[in-house]
Scaffold this active site. Sequence first.
Site, PDB file in Angstrom:
ATOM      1  N   CYS A  59      -1.508   9.662   4.126  1.00  0.00           N
ATOM      2  CA  CYS A  59      -1.558   9.074   2.771  1.00  0.00           C
ATOM      3  C   CYS A  59      -2.808   9.463   1.988  1.00  0.00           C
ATOM      4  O   CYS A  59      -2.982   9.806   1.112  1.00  0.00           O
ATOM      5  CB  CYS A  59      -1.575   7.679   2.657  1.00  0.00           C
ATOM      6  SG  CYS A  59      -2.435   6.752   3.597  1.00  0.00           S
ATOM      7  N   GLU A  82       0.826  -0.963  -0.072  1.00  0.00           N
ATOM      8  CA  GLU A  82      -0.315   0.084  -0.079  1.00  0.00           C
ATOM      9  C   GLU A  82       0.781   1.052   0.118  1.00  0.00           C
ATOM     10  O   GLU A  82       1.742   1.478   0.964  1.00  0.00           O
ATOM     11  CB  GLU A  82      -0.906  -0.069   1.096  1.00  0.00           C
ATOM     12  CG  GLU A  82      -1.659  -1.262   1.145  1.00  0.00           C
ATOM     13  CD  GLU A  82      -2.680  -1.580  -0.260  1.00  0.00           C
ATOM     14  OE1 GLU A  82      -2.713  -0.663  -0.653  1.00  0.00           O
ATOM     15  OE2 GLU A  82      -2.699  -2.765  -0.555  1.00  0.00           O
TER      16      GLU A  82
HETATM   17  P1  TAP Z   1       9.110   4.617   3.002  1.00  0.00           P
HETATM   18  O1  TAP Z   1      10.182   5.494   2.796  1.00  0.00           O
HETATM   19  O2  TAP Z   1       8.696   3.767   1.488  1.00  0.00           O
HETATM   20  O3  TAP Z   1       9.404   3.430   4.006  1.00  0.00           O
HETATM   21  C1  TAP Z   1       8.378   2.507   4.458  1.00  0.00           C
HETATM   22  C2  TAP Z   1       9.089   1.247   5.113  1.00  0.00           C
HETATM   23  O4  TAP Z   1      10.013   0.647   4.269  1.00  0.00           O
HETATM   24  C3  TAP Z   1       9.985   1.634   6.262  1.00  0.00           C
HETATM   25  O5  TAP Z   1      10.050   0.759   7.366  1.00  0.00           O
HETATM   26  C4  TAP Z   1      11.295   1.684   5.445  1.00  0.00           C
HETATM   27  O6  TAP Z   1      12.205   1.586   6.312  1.00  0.00           O
HETATM   28  C5  TAP Z   1      11.149   0.394   4.709  1.00  0.00           C
HETATM   29  N1  TAP Z   1      12.052   0.398   3.611  1.00  0.00           N
HETATM   30  C6  TAP Z   1      12.925   1.301   2.904  1.00  0.00           C
HETATM   31  N2  TAP Z   1      13.597   0.812   1.789  1.00  0.00           N
HETATM   32  C7  TAP Z   1      13.314  -0.394   2.000  1.00  0.00           C
HETATM   33  C8  TAP Z   1      13.908  -1.548   1.273  1.00  0.00           C
HETATM   34  N3  TAP Z   1      14.776  -1.738   0.320  1.00  0.00           N
HETATM   35  N4  TAP Z   1      13.466  -2.782   1.399  1.00  0.00           N
HETATM   36  C9  TAP Z   1      12.316  -2.985   2.473  1.00  0.00           C
HETATM   37  N5  TAP Z   1      11.803  -1.860   3.117  1.00  0.00           N
HETATM   38  C10 TAP Z   1      12.285  -0.601   2.923  1.00  0.00           C
HETATM   39  O7  TAP Z   1       7.784   5.283   3.303  1.00  0.00           O
HETATM   40  P2  TAP Z   1       7.540   6.209   4.445  1.00  0.00           P
HETATM   41  O8  TAP Z   1       8.272   7.593   4.460  1.00  0.00           O
HETATM   42  O9  TAP Z   1       7.789   5.636   5.740  1.00  0.00           O
HETATM   43  O10 TAP Z   1       5.994   6.662   4.552  1.00  0.00           O
HETATM   44  C11 TAP Z   1       5.214   7.568   3.666  1.00  0.00           C
HETATM   45  C12 TAP Z   1       4.908   6.904   2.410  1.00  0.00           C
HETATM   46  O11 TAP Z   1       3.773   5.891   3.034  1.00  0.00           O
HETATM   47  C13 TAP Z   1       3.889   8.028   1.656  1.00  0.00           C
HETATM   48  O12 TAP Z   1       4.113   7.710   0.436  1.00  0.00           O
HETATM   49  C14 TAP Z   1       2.568   7.618   2.064  1.00  0.00           C
HETATM   50  O13 TAP Z   1       1.712   8.115   0.994  1.00  0.00           O
HETATM   51  C15 TAP Z   1       2.493   6.050   2.315  1.00  0.00           C
HETATM   52  N6  TAP Z   1       1.448   5.572   2.958  1.00  0.00           N
HETATM   53  C16 TAP Z   1       0.457   4.730   2.352  1.00  0.00           C
HETATM   54  C17 TAP Z   1      -0.407   4.111   3.133  1.00  0.00           C
HETATM   55  C18 TAP Z   1      -1.623   3.718   2.408  1.00  0.00           C
HETATM   56  S1  TAP Z   1      -2.552   2.602   3.136  1.00  0.00           S
HETATM   57  N7  TAP Z   1      -1.406   3.606   0.978  1.00  0.00           N
HETATM   58  C19 TAP Z   1      -0.520   4.518   4.474  1.00  0.00           C
HETATM   59  C20 TAP Z   1       0.414   5.203   5.208  1.00  0.00           C
HETATM   60  C21 TAP Z   1       1.598   5.799   4.211  1.00  0.00           C
HETATM   61  P3  TAP Z   1      13.180   2.793   6.700  1.00  0.00           P
HETATM   62  O14 TAP Z   1      12.570   3.553   7.402  1.00  0.00           O
HETATM   63  O15 TAP Z   1      14.468   1.973   7.666  1.00  0.00           O
HETATM   64  O16 TAP Z   1      13.862   3.294   5.464  1.00  0.00           O
END
Ligand code: TAP
Length: 517
Positions: free
Chosen positions: A321, A287
């Site tokens: 999001c 997601e």
């Molecule tokens: P990301 O930077 O994508 O991080 C999400 C998770 O992925 C973190 O735990 C991150 O770890 C991990 N991650 C990073 N690189 C990875 C890799 N190569 N392999 C596996 N895991 C990896 O997103 P964020 O900044 O936390 O969240 C914001 C984003 O989430 C926005 O785009 C928002 O729209 C989206 N979001 C979507 C939803 C739904 S339901 N669609 C809900 C909430 C948020 P690290 O923190 O260690 O980098």
Amino acid sequence: MLRATFTNEPSADFSDPAVRDAMQAALAKVGKELGREFPLIIGGERRETGNWIVSTNPGNTDQVVGKVAKASKDDALDAIAAAQDAFKEWRKLSMVGRASVLLRMAAIVRRKRFELAAWMVYELDKPWDEAEGEVAEAVDFLEWYAAHAVKLTERAELAHLPNEATDYFYQPIGVGIVIPPWNFPCAILTGMTMGPIAVGNTVVIKPATNTPVIGYKMVEIMLEAGVPGGVVNFVAGSGSEIGDLLVEDPRVRFVGFTGSKDVGVHIFEKAAKVQKGQRWLKRVTAEMGGKDAIIVDSSADIDAAVEGIVTSAFGFSGQKCSACSRVLVHEDVYDQVVDGVVVRTKAVVSVGSGLEGEASMGAVVDKNQYDSINKYIDIGKKEAKLVYQGDVPDAKGYYVPPTIFADAPRSARIACEEIFGPVLTIVKVGSFDEAIEVANDSEYGLTGSVYSGNRANLERAREEFEVGNLYLNRKSTGAMMGVHPFAGVKLSGTNSKAGGPDYLLNFVEAKAVGEKL
Ligand code: TAP
């Protein structure tokens, strides 16, 4: 033991002085615990690693919230082994037995609601109501998934043959990796973990690096509620360092991810490759991001639209999001809407430390996001007309003011790219047709709203607006579990619909049995 019907957990009313006192007391209690060290949890054992992720308060960058052990690759592999081992027994427990653990966890979370909210106020500078609301959402996830796990034991109706007895039922699939985002580190982490666990799987959680402390606190409660060690494992660590290893491991059966589009697409690709020794295709629920639009039609109730836009755009500093980041306004009401949004934002949006519990917006999550949002504000100044920018406190935190751009071309970067901060872009459109076309001209499809008094236009949006969560004449944020099953379409995600009737089907496989009579 299980509730027959589900009702959403009510949020606390912070206008009640007793509730404010309870929150102040929780903040004081948690304040005394800041700076502590937290280990990994692998197979029920606490493990220190000598390396730390230091979590700080984005609203006061000198304040260390906690230090969480940072997992090495070996730690990550051990966690998968522990989960694989625990699967053998956990899968055999009855669905009611597992569901009762979720209900127990819901009760503990409910009791600790202000304390958990306080941890998020420190770790994310989340406003009190947003933080407490998130804890209530975690309770909802637990009670909804408990009830729906039990429902999954009902046998489906099949056609019968005269001389054959048939059966059709669901079984757990195995070890999952859960990778949640930082923006809902309590509710989303809980839902993504306990949904799969409810139906008999085991999990390795890799929390977001920005919010490992609240992640640890939730895992502690999972264990306290009766989730056996090994069924849930906690390995904090950098996604870029251990993410691929976790996702690619051949012992892993499924990956649950919520986060950005780029990381989600990367994980989807990595998980698709069948590794040596792997005996299944991995399931991925990914997601991802959004560029959520609110359409204001010429027949809309303008006051309602303005209120919905401002709430959706600036709640939690635009870091949801589902946050509205672009508004597509019919030219007949354009000036009225732009003026209304500016006036209302000035009146109701304020920026300040989450700790004080007064401001509607706190700091943004970290330096990277702060720099990225400010870069978009600079881009916006070249692409569109800056019609409002608020104030920020003079504090050592990542505070970004509420910022509104109008007259943006539909192709402007600020109108197309996810900014994930308190920046709103307003685009003028000549017709409802054009509004739908611009709204859909995006790789994303997460949430969207339409304000209109025209039934035909509302019905068109119902069919044609390409989003997973559509709202008619209401804001685009504030999805409630069980009420608005949540997930996007297109490059916003795999549409797994958290808090919906089908979510748990992502983590089971169906078996059909026919027995000759
Ligand atoms: P990301 O930077 O994508 O991080 C999400 C998770 O992925 C973190 O735990 C991150 O770890 C991990 N991650 C990073 N690189 C990875 C890799 N190569 N392999 C596996 N895991 C990896 O997103 P964020 O900044 O936390 O969240 C914001 C984003 O989430 C926005 O785009 C928002 O729209 C989206 N979001 C979507 C939803 C739904 S339901 N669609 C809900 C909430 C948020 P690290 O923190 O260690 O980098």
